[in-house]
Design a protein around this motif. Sequence first.
Motif, PDB file in Angstrom:
ATOM      1  N   VAL A 117       0.894  -0.993  -0.164  1.00  0.00           N
ATOM      2  CA  VAL A 117       0.003  -0.067   0.098  1.00  0.00           C
ATOM      3  C   VAL A 117       0.989   1.016   0.139  1.00  0.00           C
ATOM      4  CG1 VAL A 117      -1.525   1.521   1.440  1.00  0.00           C
ATOM      5  CG2 VAL A 117      -1.775  -1.292   1.245  1.00  0.00           C
ATOM      6  N   GLU A 118       0.849   2.172  -0.897  1.00  0.00           N
ATOM      7  CA  GLU A 118       1.546   3.576  -0.916  1.00  0.00           C
ATOM      8  C   GLU A 118       0.972   4.513  -0.522  1.00  0.00           C
ATOM      9  OE1 GLU A 118       4.503   3.223  -2.089  1.00  0.00           O
ATOM     10  OE2 GLU A 118       4.470   1.165  -3.127  1.00  0.00           O
ATOM     11  N   GLU A 119      -0.559   4.571  -0.741  1.00  0.00           N
ATOM     12  CA  GLU A 119      -1.335   5.695   0.078  1.00  0.00           C
ATOM     13  C   GLU A 119      -2.572   5.257   0.635  1.00  0.00           C
ATOM     14  OE1 GLU A 119      -1.953   8.858  -2.764  1.00  0.00           O
ATOM     15  OE2 GLU A 119      -0.111   9.127  -3.022  1.00  0.00           O
ATOM     16  N   TRP A 120      -2.878   5.662   1.686  1.00  0.00           N
ATOM     17  CA  TRP A 120      -4.318   5.211   2.339  1.00  0.00           C
ATOM     18  C   TRP A 120      -5.497   5.319   1.253  1.00  0.00           C
ATOM     19  CZ3 TRP A 120      -3.466   2.678   6.352  1.00  0.00           C
ATOM     20  CH2 TRP A 120      -2.387   2.924   7.351  1.00  0.00           C
ATOM     21  N   ASP A 121      -6.145   4.076   1.217  1.00  0.00           N
ATOM     22  CA  ASP A 121      -7.242   3.905   0.391  1.00  0.00           C
ATOM     23  C   ASP A 121      -6.926   4.015  -1.034  1.00  0.00           C
ATOM     24  OD1 ASP A 121      -9.830   3.552   0.269  1.00  0.00           O
ATOM     25  OD2 ASP A 121     -10.241   5.594  -0.418  1.00  0.00           O
TER      26      ASP A 121
ATOM     27  N   GLY B 158      -5.961  -5.328  -0.540  1.00  0.00           N
ATOM     28  CA  GLY B 158      -5.443  -5.814   0.912  1.00  0.00           C
ATOM     29  C   GLY B 158      -3.830  -6.155   0.623  1.00  0.00           C
ATOM     30  N   TYR B 159      -3.085  -5.383   0.069  1.00  0.00           N
ATOM     31  CA  TYR B 159      -1.816  -5.526  -0.270  1.00  0.00           C
ATOM     32  C   TYR B 159      -0.947  -5.091   1.474  1.00  0.00           C
ATOM     33  CZ  TYR B 159      -1.453  -6.043  -5.169  1.00  0.00           C
ATOM     34  OH  TYR B 159      -1.773  -6.362  -6.356  1.00  0.00           O
ATOM     35  N   CYS B 160       0.301  -5.424   1.435  1.00  0.00           N
ATOM     36  CA  CYS B 160       0.874  -5.258   2.609  1.00  0.00           C
ATOM     37  C   CYS B 160       0.996  -3.783   2.803  1.00  0.00           C
ATOM     38  CB  CYS B 160       2.450  -5.672   2.362  1.00  0.00           C
ATOM     39  SG  CYS B 160       3.433  -5.517   3.945  1.00  0.00           S
ATOM     40  N   LEU B 161       0.933  -3.587   4.432  1.00  0.00           N
ATOM     41  CA  LEU B 161       0.805  -2.212   5.016  1.00  0.00           C
ATOM     42  C   LEU B 161       2.299  -1.868   5.495  1.00  0.00           C
ATOM     43  CD1 LEU B 161      -2.442  -2.847   6.886  1.00  0.00           C
ATOM     44  CD2 LEU B 161      -1.852  -1.034   5.202  1.00  0.00           C
ATOM     45  N   TYR B 162       3.507  -2.381   5.322  1.00  0.00           N
ATOM     46  CA  TYR B 162       4.786  -2.399   5.684  1.00  0.00           C
ATOM     47  C   TYR B 162       5.169  -0.831   5.286  1.00  0.00           C
ATOM     48  CZ  TYR B 162       9.764  -2.258   6.205  1.00  0.00           C
ATOM     49  OH  TYR B 162      10.928  -2.115   6.414  1.00  0.00           O
ATOM     50  N   LYS B 163       4.937  -0.089   4.296  1.00  0.00           N
ATOM     51  CA  LYS B 163       5.211   1.157   3.704  1.00  0.00           C
ATOM     52  C   LYS B 163       4.615   2.309   4.423  1.00  0.00           C
ATOM     53  CE  LYS B 163       7.490   0.269  -0.695  1.00  0.00           C
ATOM     54  NZ  LYS B 163       7.580   0.609  -2.257  1.00  0.00           N
ATOM     55  N   MET B 164       3.335   1.737   5.101  1.00  0.00           N
ATOM     56  CA  MET B 164       2.576   2.852   5.783  1.00  0.00           C
ATOM     57  C   MET B 164       3.017   2.941   7.341  1.00  0.00           C
ATOM     58  SD  MET B 164       0.989   3.882   3.276  1.00  0.00           S
ATOM     59  CE  MET B 164      -0.123   4.888   3.819  1.00  0.00           C
ATOM     60  N   GLY B 165       4.004   2.170   7.479  1.00  0.00           N
ATOM     61  CA  GLY B 165       4.584   2.168   9.015  1.00  0.00           C
ATOM     62  C   GLY B 165       4.086   0.899   9.561  1.00  0.00           C
TER      63      GLY B 165
ATOM     64  N   HIS C 204      -5.466  -1.390   9.058  1.00  0.00           N
ATOM     65  CA  HIS C 204      -4.306  -0.496   9.833  1.00  0.00           C
ATOM     66  C   HIS C 204      -3.114  -1.201  10.199  1.00  0.00           C
ATOM     67  CE1 HIS C 204      -2.766   2.439  12.680  1.00  0.00           C
ATOM     68  NE2 HIS C 204      -3.454   3.414  12.052  1.00  0.00           N
ATOM     69  N   GLY C 205      -2.021  -0.583   9.989  1.00  0.00           N
ATOM     70  CA  GLY C 205      -0.803  -1.293  10.354  1.00  0.00           C
ATOM     71  C   GLY C 205      -0.605  -1.385  11.846  1.00  0.00           C
ATOM     72  N   CYS C 206       0.263  -2.391  12.156  1.00  0.00           N
ATOM     73  CA  CYS C 206       0.568  -2.593  13.664  1.00  0.00           C
ATOM     74  C   CYS C 206       1.358  -1.545  14.064  1.00  0.00           C
ATOM     75  CB  CYS C 206       1.253  -4.019  13.750  1.00  0.00           C
ATOM     76  SG  CYS C 206       2.239  -4.449  15.255  1.00  0.00           S
ATOM     77  N   PHE C 207       1.402  -0.963  15.414  1.00  0.00           N
ATOM     78  CA  PHE C 207       2.356  -0.143  15.597  1.00  0.00           C
ATOM     79  C   PHE C 207       3.248  -0.547  16.923  1.00  0.00           C
ATOM     80  CE2 PHE C 207      -1.694   1.371  17.669  1.00  0.00           C
ATOM     81  CZ  PHE C 207      -1.510   1.480  18.874  1.00  0.00           C
TER      82      PHE C 207
END
Length: 369
Positions: free
Chosen positions: A248-252, A259-266, A293-296
């Motif tokens: 995911v490069e940008e939200w939404d 449902g791609y990986c959220l790694y780049k979103m933190g 939402h990514g894990c923080f």
Amino acid sequence: MGGTTETFYSVIRRQGITRRNFLKFCSLTAASLGLSPLAANGIAIALETKPRVPVIWMHGLECTCCSESFIRSAHPLVKDAVLSMISLDYDDTIMAAAGHQAEAILTETRAKYKDRYVLAIEGNPPLNENGMFCIDGGKPFVEKLRWMAADSMAIIAWGSCASWGCVQAARPNPTEATPIDKVITNKPIIKVPGCPPIAEVMTAIVTFITTFEKLPDLDRQGRPKMFYSQRIHDKCYRRSHFDAGQFVEEWDDESARKGYCLYKMGCKGPATYNACSAVRWNGGVSFPIQSGHGCFGCSEDGFWDKGSFYDRLTTIKQFGIEANADQIGRAAAGAVGLAVAAHAAVTAAKRLTRKREGVVQEKRSKFQS
């Protein structure tokens, strides 16, 4: 809130629970603890014969999210854990008694069950100004903590507040909020970090102590290995997208919808040890990454002082299979081309050598004749 003379089994039988359902409960408990099916029999025998464990649950600096999580446990239900499995003798958040009546329970439990009760702590003690930033029953919480810890069997540090200090200990930490293990150093401490911890993890640990009368195996940081030995990343259902370089490069954006990986979103899943992706939340329904939402990293020490939840904190390199498919293809084609050229060169050299040998042999025959 109940004595400890009765066993778990006697209580649930009085409530109308059948033997069949009891054994099914033991099997599910063994599975949730990561034990073999044979362990279910040992759990059944323990719950039939051993008295319930007295538990004192105290609150320091915290937001009560651990209690909120605990009461939502589905396996086992929290009512079974509180009313049947353990004897929750004190918890100022949910108990009926208050004031001097509640304080009297602490004194009674400490004297009657010396070295046999479990002290569960939610939150942490502030040490600045002699503990005056958290007053409980007219006394600094740190004083009550030390007093009750002295005669306890073991201590459970619920959540990241008790385990690490959490946001109360964020820089500059004016109250000197301090993790439990920095204050109590002469008792075994089980750290169950998370903000909050998973409900089933909390009840499973209570079940383990009740059943085996010992602490679960802990890692070097004091966390139960059965729930904190693997990274969230290892069992995340989006892991295949990480390996394929699909992020995911940008939200939404379109990748988020897929449902791609959220790694780049933190997402901190690759650096966070917890059971979220395996046990999940709300009875196994979902967990933050599944919700988009990514894990923080709320179960890791110092997560509150490591910048934005949406910053990448690591430099983990993905395989990028999909992203590099053309490059891999070109490299493979190049390798095949080099192999073909090499084979042709070797073949030509062999032919030239055989031709030269033929000429030399012909000259020798003429000379001899």
